[in-house]
Design a protein around this motif. Structure first.
Motif, mmCIF file in Angstrom:
data_model
loop_
_atom_site.group_PDB
_atom_site.id
_atom_site.type_symbol
_atom_site.label_atom_id
_atom_site.label_comp_id
_atom_site.label_asym_id
_atom_site.label_seq_id
_atom_site.Cartn_x
_atom_site.Cartn_y
_atom_site.Cartn_z
ATOM 1 N N ALA A 185 14.378 -7.190 0.455
ATOM 2 C CA ALA A 185 14.738 -6.267 1.537
ATOM 3 C C ALA A 185 13.535 -6.015 2.444
ATOM 4 O O ALA A 185 13.667 -5.946 3.674
ATOM 5 N N MET A 186 12.335 -5.869 1.846
ATOM 6 C CA MET A 186 11.129 -5.660 2.650
ATOM 7 C C MET A 186 10.835 -6.860 3.536
ATOM 8 O O MET A 186 10.524 -6.723 4.722
ATOM 9 N N PHE A 254 1.594 -2.183 7.042
ATOM 10 C CA PHE A 254 1.123 -2.221 5.667
ATOM 11 C C PHE A 254 2.305 -1.914 4.747
ATOM 12 O O PHE A 254 3.039 -0.942 4.964
ATOM 13 N N VAL A 255 2.484 -2.766 3.749
ATOM 14 C CA VAL A 255 3.523 -2.568 2.740
ATOM 15 C C VAL A 255 2.880 -1.868 1.559
ATOM 16 O O VAL A 255 1.918 -2.370 0.963
ATOM 17 N N LEU A 256 3.417 -0.690 1.196
ATOM 18 C CA LEU A 256 2.840 0.126 0.122
ATOM 19 C C LEU A 256 3.797 0.140 -1.059
ATOM 20 O O LEU A 256 4.801 0.867 -1.055
ATOM 21 N N VAL A 281 5.275 0.745 5.333
ATOM 22 C CA VAL A 281 6.582 0.388 4.773
ATOM 23 C C VAL A 281 6.565 0.847 3.321
ATOM 24 O O VAL A 281 5.809 0.317 2.495
ATOM 25 N N ALA A 282 7.373 1.864 3.018
ATOM 26 C CA ALA A 282 7.336 2.504 1.706
ATOM 27 C C ALA A 282 8.338 1.862 0.757
ATOM 28 O O ALA A 282 9.471 1.560 1.131
ATOM 29 N N GLY A 302 6.348 8.100 11.127
ATOM 30 C CA GLY A 302 6.783 6.754 11.480
ATOM 31 C C GLY A 302 6.922 5.824 10.294
ATOM 32 O O GLY A 302 7.210 4.637 10.470
ATOM 33 N N THR A 303 6.712 6.362 9.071
ATOM 34 C CA THR A 303 6.885 5.531 7.875
ATOM 35 C C THR A 303 8.322 5.039 7.790
ATOM 36 O O THR A 303 9.277 5.760 8.105
ATOM 37 N N LEU A 304 8.472 3.774 7.392
ATOM 38 C CA LEU A 304 9.804 3.204 7.157
ATOM 39 C C LEU A 304 9.993 3.047 5.657
ATOM 40 O O LEU A 304 9.269 2.294 4.995
#
Length: 1011
Positions: A185-186, A254-256, A281-282, A302-304
């Protein structure tokens, strides 16, 4: 069996040690089937003795209260109460519960798992049949290793690691999608916005490392250079250094892949260093966590968030609002919750259940709790301060309980013979074993409450993956600025069963620039280099994420963006002009509608018309002298061969195939062999008629030169070539061969195309056939050249010589031209050779005769034919006369010196007597020829000249001077054939008669009136 005994030993040993401590605190109410639950009411587990062994170990305590964990626990209790109060599901069966506070710790989770095992081994009424939880993946792995030994079902509502999908965790299931589904999904989200250059940060635990490893595996087309891991005990200096590297990294996204504890530590430092302009991207672990706002503030705007999709839970908010020490008096966890929520101390008479021995986080004096406090008086504790989009884990907990209930429903409705157990047996609900319940949970299928989708587990115990995209949209204050608080906007959906596709409303997302200012009409980019479009490939630069685009070479293509290499087309294909796909190479052969095909077809058609026209003219004038003189029958055969020669180029037009390759060669060889054979026979006929050295009577001559024999010779000559061609076709015939040419990218020397070449098959047999034709043509040319001055057929031998000369010039020029060309040009050269040589034969042999027949018919008479023959004979006879007279003169001059052993010819009794040594002039017993009765000429008519008689058929007069010159003078006479005869004579002749019968027998006699 040994594993079971070992497990018994382990759990018994553990509880012997733990007996010095306290039993894990739990809130329980037993029923017909008891369900256990583990929920993280705290984030941290603390040992007051700091794990020192100088004193007796003390029981760890939990700290850092988590309101969301308490809400998840209440969702678990709400689902059980809803099912117990339902009349449609599990009527007559009551579900019990036993809930624990896992403190988000593997230590605490293992302790509680052993407590569950202990009750199952003791086989008491408090037996737990199934566990819901824990939340984190690392805790679930620890618990699954224990419960899996006893096949006790475990359904997690928050564990996503793909490790738990392994077969070794056979009793583990989950209602939340896996990290692999989340990673897909990410990646789908990154591709949706073309974010191809990202950084990744993960928790330094099983969840983070496994999650990022899975993400990088499926991140096709995503470049990851920045990769770091964060733990909750990471030093401040290292955190500061990490945050500065994040600030200076040019990627925007950034993917977290982090859990709540680690992201809280990181967000605090991000806020301190005021790192803006990044898009976070959480992962689902903190996609809707409000506690992050307390630590991160505006830098997290603005976090997604990639959150699991929940469903409607009717009555859940009301249920939460009614939670109180009076509603759940036996719940020890309500005491701490009430005190944390309202910041008061709850006395025993208000909160009768003893609270766990946890550390109080502040020492500020607080008022006493009345138990009547209301939740509307507080805000921001995460218990009720939520929107429906934030209930993802509450819903997965709720869904886990419903999955258990539907499995129990299937057991209660089971009929013997159709059950899932061996031989179709059904479990006994009153003596239900955990492994039996596990078998039914794995096969459960039902409609998810509050959604339009069906729920079930796959073979690995994983559910259908559905996600929602949540945008952290900051709330605007009265002064127009943004507060740290956000609303979670549901802006997109994702479903595994619908093809791994996102549907997103980009206009509802909060975008910001590096200053934190909202962007209204522009999506931030996160790329190092513009994407390479199809037709180009990437050439990496110093950075693995940066590259330049190079066009694919000829014969190569790319049909997608950012391809590392170009794919080669098959040998029969070529890349299109954009280098985005392969297309068939153009086939190089002569077509009916191209210039070459039209030209050669037209020329062949014109040639056929001319041959047919000439043949018709000859047939209509077959009784005329010139047609009779050209051997009419052989001419017809020659016309037929020329027809086949003109037909042959038609076989070279259109797409070649095996049969056309064979037809081309055979047609060419047989037609020209037949043609040359006819020419050869015509030439032999002329030579035979005029240069025979032995006398033949008219009957033998007619038989030797008869048309039947000539036709037979033509057929036999062509038959030899036919035998050679048949052998060629049987042994190794010509066949079609395709040559795939590719253009040179740098020099472009040859375009992409497919050449159709007719392979010769057996090269030796081909050379034999060609050599045979060449020998025939050479023989015909030599013989025609020898007969070029013979008068037969109106000087036909001369025209045959010209035709064969044209034939050789054409085909000698053809060889270098053919060898230096290929493809359609080689075919064109072949056709030009055929047509040029065929037109040469037709024009040189027949057009002069056609001209006489059509334009000058007065020359088409028998007298004209005979005149030509007489002219040739007169020339030959005159040469003999001159030779004999000169020989007689030489003999007279040398008679006084001595006798020659071979006397020269002399003129005796009116006749030139040849020498006895002569080999070419034979004597004849009757030297005097008879007059030609048809012409009516006689010797007596020649009163003033010399008469030459040839075969007694006709006479030709020549006039001499009336007065002969003196001795040793020259006699000069001019004949009508422009032949000058110079005779040195010592005597006076008044009339000389020369006779030739066509066999080189020459006689000269004096007239009776000679002086």
């Amino acid at each position: 069996m040994g594993i079971v005994k070992l497990a018994y030993f382990l759990h018994a040993s553990v509880f012997v040690v733990m007996s010095t401590w306290t039993e894990p605190t739990s809130y329980h109410r037993y029923g017909d089937v008891t369900i256990a639950g583990m929920f993280p009411l705290h984030r941290t587990l603390v040992r007051p003795d700091n794990y020192s062994l100088l004193i007796e170990p003390v029981v760890p305590t939990c700290t850092d209260y988590l309101f969301r964990g308490f809400r998840w626990m209440q969702a678990f209790l709400f689902a059980i109460e809803e099912i117990n109060n339902s009349s449609t599901i599990l009527p007559g069966l009551k579900l019990g519960w036993k809930v624990y506070d896992s403190c988000d710790s593997a230590y605490q989770s293992v302790s509680q798992a052993l407590d569950i095992v202990n009750y199952n081994v003791s086989n008491t009424r408090e037996r737990v049949k199934v566990l819901v939880g824990p939340t984190s993946s690392s805790n679930s792995i620890a618990v699954a290793n224990i419960l899996g030994v006893y096949d006790i079902p475990q359904i997690s509502y928050g564990s996503t690691t793909r490790t738990l999908s392994a077969k070794i965790y056979n009793s583990f299931l989950r209602t939340i999608p896996t990290d692999r589904d989340q990673a897909n999904a990410m990646v789908g989200l990154l591709h949706f916005y073309n974010w191809t250059w990202v950084g990744v940060i993960g928790s330094d635990n099983e969840y983070g490392r496994q999650g990022l490893a899975t993400f990088k595996q499926v991140a096709d087309g995503i470049c990851v250079e920045f990769e770091e891991y964060v733990s909750e005990d990471l030093s401040k200096s290292k955190l500061t250094n990490l945050v500065e590297r994040i600030r200076n990294y040019n990627a925007t996204v950034f993917v977290l892949f982090m859990s709540g504890t680690e992201i809280k530590v990181l967000s605090e430092t991000l806020k301190e260093r005021n790192v803006n302009g990044k898009i976070w991207v959480a992962s689902e672990a903190w996609a809707t966590s409000r506690s992050i706002l307390e630590s991160g503030g505006s830098v997290m705007h603005g976090t997604l968030g990639i959150a699991t999709r929940g469903g409607a839970m009717d009555g859940f908010r009301t249920f939460l609002e009614h939670v109180s020490p009076f509603a759940q008096p036996q719940n020890p966890f309500v005491t701490e919750f009430w005190e944390k929520s309202f910041k008061c101390d709850c006395a025993e008479e208000i909160c009768p259940a003893p609270a766990p021995n946890n550390i109080r986080e502040d020492s500020t004096p607080r008022s006493s709790c009345s138990g009547k406090e209301h939740f509307t008086d507080i805000s921001g504790n995460g218990y009720l301060d939520w929107t429906p989009s934030e209930l993802e884990k509450s819903y997965t907990t709720y869904l886990a309980v419903h999955a258990i209930a539907h499995a129990l429903e299937d057991i209660m409705n089971c009929t013997e013979g159709s059950g899932l157990l061996k031989d179709g047996k059904c479990p006994d609900i009153d003596n239900l074993q955990p492994w039996q319940l596990l078998a039914y949970i794995k096969q459960v299928k039902f409609s998810s409450p509050g959604t339009d989708e069906n729920f079930g587990f796959d073979a690995n115990g994983d559910p259908n993956a559905t996600y929602k995209l949540v945008s952290w949209f900051p709330l605007r204050m009265a002064n127009g600025t943004f507060s740290d608080d956000v609303s979670y906007q549901h802006v997109g959906n994702y479903s595994k069963v619908r093809g791994y596709m996102w549907s997103i409303d980009s206009g509802a997302i909060f975008w910001k620039d590096e200053n934190g200012t909202q962007l209204t009409d522009q999506v931030p980019s996160s790329i190092c280099s513009p994407p390479c479009n199809p037709g180009f490939y990437k050439v990496n630069l110093a950075s693995d994420c940066c590259f330049k685009c190079e066009p694919c070479r000829a014969g190569e293509y790319t049909n997608a963006s950012n391809m590392p290499v170009c794919s080669k087309c098959d040998e029969w294909e070529m890349a299109n002009s954009e280098r985005t796909a392969c297309i068939p190479k153009p086939e190089d052969y002569m077509r009916w509608n191209d210039a070459y095909g039209i030209t050669f077809a037209a020329c062949s058609t014109v040639g056929l018309i001319l041959v047919i026209f000439t043949a018709v003219v000859f047939i209509r004038n077959r009784n005329t002298a010139i047609v009779k003189a050209t051997n009419f029958e052989i001419s017809l055969l020659l016309f037929l061969s020329l027809v086949f020669c003109f037909i042959t180029p038609f076989v070279f037009i259109a797409k070649p195939e095996d049969w056309t390759c064979r037809t081309r060669q055979v047609s060419f060889l047989l037609s020209f062999t037949f043609c040359i054979a006819c020419i050869l026979v015509k030439t032999l006929r002329v030579l035979t008629a005029f240069q025979a050295t032995m006398p033949l009577n008219s009957r033998k001559r007619s038989r030797w030169l008869g048309e039947h024999l000539q036709i037979l010779v033509v057929v036999l000559v062509a038959l030899v070539q036919g035998i050679i061609c048949v052998a060629w076709l049987l042994i190794s015939p010509p066949k079609l061969e395709r040559i795939y040419l590719s253009s040179d990218w740098y020099h472009r020397t040859d375009p992409d195309r497919i050449l159709f070449i007719c392979d010769s098959g057996s090269f030796p047999l081909m050379m034999v056939a060609v050599a045979y034709l060449a020998i025939l043509a050479a023989a015909a040319f030599v013989l025609a050249f020898r007969a070029r001055k013979l008068p037969e057929n109106f000087n036909e031998a001369k025209f045959i010589t010209f035709s064969m000369l044209v034939f050789f010039i054409v085909w000698l020029s053809f060889i270098p031209a053919y060898l230096t060309t290929r493809g359609i040009m080689a075919t064109a050269v072949y056709c030009i050779g055929i047509l040029a040589s065929t037109f040469g034969i037709l024009g040189c042999i027949f057009f002069p005769k056609l001209y006489i027949i059509l334009v000058t018919p007065e020359n088409n008479t028998s007298e004209r034919v005979r005149s030509a023959t007489v002219t040739h004979a007169f020339r030959a006879a005159s040469k003999s006369v001159i030779y004999r007279i000169n020989a007689d003169k030489k003999s007279t001059t040398t008679s006084g010196i001595g006798e020659s052993p071979c006397p020269s010819p002399s003129l005796r009794s009116g006749m030139i007597s040849p020498s006895p040594c002569a080999t070419k002039v034979q004597r004849q017993s009757n030297p005097t020829p008879s007059p030609n009765p048809k012409r009516g000429h006689s010797d007596s008519d020649n009163k003033n000249g010399v008469s030459i008689e040839i075969n007694g058929k006709m006479r030709h007069r020549l006039t001499t001077p009336r007065e002969l010159p003196n001795e040793d003078s020259n006699i000069q006479s001019t004949f009508d054939v422009h032949l000058q005869v110079n005779v040195a004579s010592s005597r006076k002749l008044s009339d000389v008669s020369v006779n030739s019968n066509g066999e080189n027998r020459v006689y000269v006699k004096k007239n009776e009136r000679a002086q």
